[in-house]
Design a protein around this motif. Structure first.
Motif, mmCIF file in Angstrom:
data_model
loop_
_atom_site.group_PDB
_atom_site.id
_atom_site.type_symbol
_atom_site.label_atom_id
_atom_site.label_comp_id
_atom_site.label_asym_id
_atom_site.label_seq_id
_atom_site.Cartn_x
_atom_site.Cartn_y
_atom_site.Cartn_z
ATOM 1 N N TYR A 88 1.010 -1.255 -0.052
ATOM 2 C CA TYR A 88 0.086 -0.046 -0.004
ATOM 3 C C TYR A 88 0.958 1.352 -0.070
ATOM 4 O O TYR A 88 0.239 2.309 -0.002
ATOM 5 N N GLU A 97 -20.359 -7.317 -2.593
ATOM 6 C CA GLU A 97 -19.616 -6.867 -3.789
ATOM 7 C C GLU A 97 -19.836 -7.570 -4.970
ATOM 8 O O GLU A 97 -19.913 -7.105 -5.871
ATOM 9 N N THR A 118 -22.583 -6.039 -6.450
ATOM 10 C CA THR A 118 -22.390 -4.599 -6.974
ATOM 11 C C THR A 118 -21.878 -5.097 -8.517
ATOM 12 O O THR A 118 -22.109 -4.145 -9.132
ATOM 13 N N ILE A 170 -8.981 -7.049 -7.395
ATOM 14 C CA ILE A 170 -9.259 -5.594 -7.257
ATOM 15 C C ILE A 170 -10.620 -5.543 -6.213
ATOM 16 O O ILE A 170 -10.707 -4.770 -5.357
ATOM 17 N N ALA A 171 -11.657 -6.459 -6.713
ATOM 18 C CA ALA A 171 -12.878 -6.303 -6.093
ATOM 19 C C ALA A 171 -12.648 -6.636 -4.487
ATOM 20 O O ALA A 171 -13.295 -6.221 -3.671
ATOM 21 N N ARG A 204 -10.114 -6.613 -2.807
ATOM 22 C CA ARG A 204 -9.417 -5.535 -1.777
ATOM 23 C C ARG A 204 -10.319 -4.593 -1.431
ATOM 24 O O ARG A 204 -10.351 -4.207 -0.468
ATOM 25 N N ARG A 205 -11.493 -4.244 -2.367
ATOM 26 C CA ARG A 205 -12.453 -3.314 -1.758
ATOM 27 C C ARG A 205 -13.123 -3.959 -0.528
ATOM 28 O O ARG A 205 -13.656 -3.223 0.339
ATOM 29 N N ASN A 244 -11.079 -3.376 2.443
ATOM 30 C CA ASN A 244 -10.852 -1.892 2.576
ATOM 31 C C ASN A 244 -12.402 -1.392 3.029
ATOM 32 O O ASN A 244 -12.127 -0.819 4.268
ATOM 33 N N GLU A 245 -13.484 -1.748 2.133
ATOM 34 C CA GLU A 245 -14.558 -1.024 2.547
ATOM 35 C C GLU A 245 -15.692 -1.498 3.495
ATOM 36 O O GLU A 245 -16.283 -0.807 4.352
ATOM 37 N N TYR A 246 -15.612 -2.830 3.496
ATOM 38 C CA TYR A 246 -16.608 -3.601 4.528
ATOM 39 C C TYR A 246 -15.802 -3.951 5.577
ATOM 40 O O TYR A 246 -16.485 -3.816 6.586
ATOM 41 N N GLN A 252 -4.501 -10.224 -2.366
ATOM 42 C CA GLN A 252 -5.676 -10.544 -3.399
ATOM 43 C C GLN A 252 -5.050 -11.025 -4.766
ATOM 44 O O GLN A 252 -5.628 -11.823 -5.289
#
Length: 343
Positions: free
Chosen positions: A20, A79, A82, A134-135, A137-138, A141-143, A153
């Protein structure tokens, strides 16, 4: 339509906490992993059965994470909705032989495997493994609220056992490399468990972000170590940035050594990496340090903490012909430690 998928665990050979921060990392896929059977539902219910837990659990897509073992499953299914892979919840059957809290990416493997199973159930072939990474990782990070980078990932979504992945986290370009023929990377659990939701991981991320603001860059690894050392940045953030810049250079040297079959250099870089994690990034703990010291004293060419830190596993580079004797000697000296797997 029921979907099926699997994903391996991973061990990071070198390159900690720089995914990161714009650096090059070198994870390898493991033989242990997660497999998923996913049956889509029309409502927002989530029913998860996992062989590592006694009782199944029922959740809802609309609910936030609550610090429960099923959170990654809920996040991955949200996700998947989404991304248009699902239009509701799912019944999940999770089978895993990845030890929890070992630092070999059980959460990333689970999230990636669920997204791949949702892709399988939907028949949407346009979504690539890189898109899945990439999904995933979201989700973290986000959930889940884990400020992780992309390394885990990518490694579990793309790499296969027996291969290391040299991943440039700034560009997402990667190269798959063969592991040494006569040596093996052995993963040993220290007996000290840890979770990425531990506040110390987030604290390190905050300190790195402070360094980025100070140096006006998103890539700490591109800075010169001398520039960082001479700066007036406060000590904690300066040390974190210094680890990032030097660790990136150790990874580059390790990649070159791996291509050349130079196991001595690989081992030396691993040893230097652990010293930096212990003294500069300050992410190790006493049992880990003792285990690393014993590993090299017993004959490993190199050994280091692997994973998010503050517990979990070490990885050691050992000659294959002497592995069993080395392992027996190490575990005899550290009764709380145990063999996980090898890469």
């Amino acid at each position: 339509m029921t979907g099926f998928a699997s994903a391996p665990g991973r061990v990071n050979l070198i390159g900690e906490h720089i995914d990161y921060n714009g650096g090059m990392v070198l994870p390898a896929a493991l033989s242990v992993g997660v497999s998923i059977e996913l049956e889509p539902r029309e409502d927002d219910g989530v029913f998860v059965t996992a062989d590592q837990y006694d009782a199944p659990v029922e959740r809802q897509l609309s609910k936030d994470a609550k610090g429960h073992w099923s959170d990654p499953s809920v996040g991955a299914l949200r996700e998947a909705n989404t991304l248009g892979l699902l239009t509701g919840g799912a019944n999940l059957t999770v089978r895993s032989n990845i030890p929890q809290g070992a630092g070999i990416s059980s959460s990333a493997a689970l999230t990636v495997a669920i997204l791949k199973a949702a892709r399988d159930a939907s028949g949407v072939s346009a979504l690539t493994d890189q898109d899945i990474a990439i999904a995933a990782r979201r989700v973290e990070n986000e959930y889940l609220g884990v400020p992780c980078g992309i390394m885990d990932q990518f490694a579990v979504a793309i790499a296969t056992p027996g291969k290391a992945m040299a991943l440039d986290t700034a560009s997402l370009e990667y190269e798959l490399l063969d592991l040494p023929a006569n040596h093996t990377f052995v993963v040993i659990h220290s007996g000290v468990s840890r979770k990425l939701t531990d506040g110390r991981y987030k604290e390190r991320k905050v300190e790195c972000d402070e360094a980025k603001i100070y140096f006006k860059t998103d890539n700490l690894c591109a800075l010169e170590p001398e520039e960082i050392a001479a700066s007036s940045l406060h000590e904690a953030a300066r040390k974190r940035a210094l680890h990032c810049a030097t660790e990136h250079r150790r990874v580059l040297a390790t990649v070159d050594a791996l291509k050349a079959g130079d196991v001595e250099t690989i081992g030396a870089m691993m040893n230097e990496s652990h010293v930096s994690m212990r003294d500069v990034f300050e992410m190790s703990v006493a049992p880990i340090d003792a285990l690393v010291a014993s590993a090299t004293e017993a004959g490993a060419l190199g050994a280091r903490l692997t994973g998010g830190g503050f517990g979990g596993c070490i990885v050691a580079l050992v000659e294959k012909t002497g592995k069993e004797e080395w392992l027996a000697r190490l575990l005899e000296a550290h009764r709380d430690a145990w063999f996980v797997c090898e890469a």
